[in-house]
Design an enzyme around this catalytic site. Structure first.
Site, PDB file in Angstrom:
ATOM      1  N   TYR A 145     -37.606   0.062 -12.539  1.00  0.00           N
ATOM      2  CA  TYR A 145     -37.434   1.485 -12.901  1.00  0.00           C
ATOM      3  C   TYR A 145     -38.634   2.307 -12.429  1.00  0.00           C
ATOM      4  CZ  TYR A 145     -36.416   5.531 -15.901  1.00  0.00           C
ATOM      5  OH  TYR A 145     -36.146   6.795 -16.383  1.00  0.00           O
ATOM      6  N   ASN A 174     -39.894  10.641 -23.310  1.00  0.00           N
ATOM      7  CA  ASN A 174     -38.829  10.175 -24.207  1.00  0.00           C
ATOM      8  C   ASN A 174     -38.016  11.343 -24.760  1.00  0.00           C
ATOM      9  OD1 ASN A 174     -41.045   8.101 -24.183  1.00  0.00           O
ATOM     10  ND2 ASN A 174     -39.472   6.961 -25.277  1.00  0.00           N
ATOM     11  N   GLN A 209     -47.922   1.221 -31.193  1.00  0.00           N
ATOM     12  CA  GLN A 209     -47.704   1.941 -29.924  1.00  0.00           C
ATOM     13  C   GLN A 209     -47.072   3.305 -30.217  1.00  0.00           C
ATOM     14  OE1 GLN A 209     -45.863  -0.503 -31.083  1.00  0.00           O
ATOM     15  NE2 GLN A 209     -43.830  -0.653 -30.175  1.00  0.00           N
TER      16      GLN A 209
HETATM   17  N1  UDP Z   1     -38.969  -0.080 -29.940  1.00  0.00           N
HETATM   18  C1  UDP Z   1     -39.017  -0.650 -31.211  1.00  0.00           C
HETATM   19  N2  UDP Z   1     -37.857  -1.116 -31.744  1.00  0.00           N
HETATM   20  C2  UDP Z   1     -36.649  -1.054 -31.106  1.00  0.00           C
HETATM   21  C3  UDP Z   1     -36.600  -0.449 -29.814  1.00  0.00           C
HETATM   22  C4  UDP Z   1     -37.795   0.017 -29.259  1.00  0.00           C
HETATM   23  O1  UDP Z   1     -40.086  -0.731 -31.836  1.00  0.00           O
HETATM   24  O2  UDP Z   1     -35.631  -1.500 -31.660  1.00  0.00           O
HETATM   25  C5  UDP Z   1     -40.229   0.443 -29.368  1.00  0.00           C
HETATM   26  C6  UDP Z   1     -40.526  -0.055 -27.964  1.00  0.00           C
HETATM   27  O3  UDP Z   1     -41.211  -1.291 -27.998  1.00  0.00           O
HETATM   28  C7  UDP Z   1     -41.361   1.080 -27.422  1.00  0.00           C
HETATM   29  C8  UDP Z   1     -40.820   2.318 -28.126  1.00  0.00           C
HETATM   30  O4  UDP Z   1     -40.096   1.831 -29.253  1.00  0.00           O
HETATM   31  O5  UDP Z   1     -42.712   0.902 -27.790  1.00  0.00           O
HETATM   32  C9  UDP Z   1     -39.899   3.154 -27.255  1.00  0.00           C
HETATM   33  O6  UDP Z   1     -38.956   2.291 -26.685  1.00  0.00           O
HETATM   34  P1  UDP Z   1     -37.701   2.798 -25.847  1.00  0.00           P
HETATM   35  O7  UDP Z   1     -36.948   1.573 -25.437  1.00  0.00           O
HETATM   36  O8  UDP Z   1     -36.967   3.843 -26.603  1.00  0.00           O
HETATM   37  O9  UDP Z   1     -38.284   3.528 -24.571  1.00  0.00           O
HETATM   38  P2  UDP Z   1     -39.616   3.408 -23.680  1.00  0.00           P
HETATM   39  O10 UDP Z   1     -40.464   4.542 -24.121  1.00  0.00           O
HETATM   40  O11 UDP Z   1     -40.281   2.075 -23.930  1.00  0.00           O
HETATM   41  O12 UDP Z   1     -39.110   3.532 -22.298  1.00  0.00           O
END
Ligand code: UDP
Length: 309
Positions: A145, A174, A209
């Site tokens: 990606y 996001n 995070q």
């Molecule tokens: N995340 C989480 N639980 C979930 C899905 C995602 O804690 O069930 C965390 C993930 O590890 C990341 C953040 O939420 O740190 C955002 O994840 P997402 O997949 O929405 O998008 P990203 O910003 O990583 O592309």
């Protein structure tokens, strides 16, 4: 004006089509339904200035006529989706970009590509300013990606420099809102689905995070303004209100009134530790900043998920 929008049946692009149509323009939308859904454009069926083509922008394009503006917004965007479709993800940023830049060039149209905050990778600078070059693992699981979008930015700049094409690059952070897929794996639908169904809320890692969430109507307003601006270099479009994922899970618990407990699961590889857009440039060149609070945006999103589940 006549717009072409790739990925039109996707979450963000479908809202962008609505925004463009609301101003009285014509939109030709296209999607191959790899991760898009017909439901997202069902409300536009029969719209007098909207037409839709089921096609893959990585294949040679049929004669679609002349355009004033081409918007390349097609791509898997959820980590779960691009892990499942790594080659298609690389193709749409590379071959798809090339095809749509040629489509724009054929009628000397403007061209906007929806890039991503993933260009900053796991950033070493915080908040992220457009001039930061990023910290991307080129061979990690997210690279399909990240590098696809970085290539999409590079070829956009090459067409601008080589052919004088009028181009824009949006770096989207996001985003959440109605028409997201409940099970696409991203954190907003995942937490809401879990909270609404009484399942445990899965926080990855220790939840320290951070992310910054922009409501979709704010985001598409920024994209629409950028498509009309002369800013060639990337512009961050996102909401700078930053939360840890643990804080976000607690926010969802409060807002939904769920009894779902929070559980911790392993952090995915290369998960960026902090992410927050510096939006000074968008404020300056687009006179834009988000208007919708997280509470209000989440309420709208919850209402949507309750209606479609
Ligand atoms: N995340 C989480 N639980 C979930 C899905 C995602 O804690 O069930 C965390 C993930 O590890 C990341 C953040 O939420 O740190 C955002 O994840 P997402 O997949 O929405 O998008 P990203 O910003 O990583 O592309």
């Amino acid at each position: 004006m006549r717009f072409f929008v790739s990925g039109a049946a996707g979450f963000v692009p479908s809202h962008l089509c609505d925004r463009i149509l609301a101003d009285g323009h014509t939109v030709v939308g296209a999607d191959n339904f790899l991760t898009g859904h017909r439901r997202n454009v069902a409300h536009l069926e029969g719209h007098p200035t909207f037409t839709f083509h089921e096609l893959d922008v990585c294949q040679p394009l049929p004669d679609l006529g002349a355009f004033d503006c081409v918007i390349h917004a097609a791509s898997p965007a959820s980590p779960k989706d691009y892990y499942a479709h790594p080659i298609a993800t690389l193709d749409v940023g590379s071959i798809g970009s090339r095809n749509l830049l040629e489509l724009a060039r054929a009628s000397n149209a403007r061209y906007l590509v929806t890039s991503t905050s993933e260009c900053y990778g796991d950033p070493l600078e915080h908040p992220q300013v457009e001039t930061y070059w990023g910290n991307v693992n080129p061979v990690g699981p997210r690279s399909c990606y990240d590098e696809s979008k970085r290539f999409a930015e590079a070829i956009t700049m090459a067409y601008h420099r080589h052919y004088g094409l009028r181009t824009n690059i949006a770096r989207i952070f996001n985003t959440y809102g109605p028409r997201m897929q409940l099970r696409d794996g991203r954190v907003v639908p995942a937490f809401l689905d879990q909270a609404l169904s009484g399942q445990p809320i899965t926080v990855f890692g220790d939840g320290s995070q951070t992310r910054s969430f922009c409501y979709v109507s704010d985001l598409v307003e920024g994209l629409y303004r950028l498509a009309q601006s002369d800013e060639v270099y990337p512009v961050n479009v996102g909401n700078p209100v930053e939360l840890t994922m643990l804080e976000f899970a607690e926010r969802i618990q409060r807002l939904t009134g769920t009894s779902s407990p929070i559980v911790f699961e392993p952090l995915p590889e290369d998960d960026p530790k902090r992410r927050k857009p510096d939006i000074s440039k968008a404020k300056r060149v687009l006179d834009w900043e988000p208007q919708v609070s997280l509470e209000d945006g989440l309420r709208e999103t919850i209402a949507y998920f309750q209606a479609v589940r």
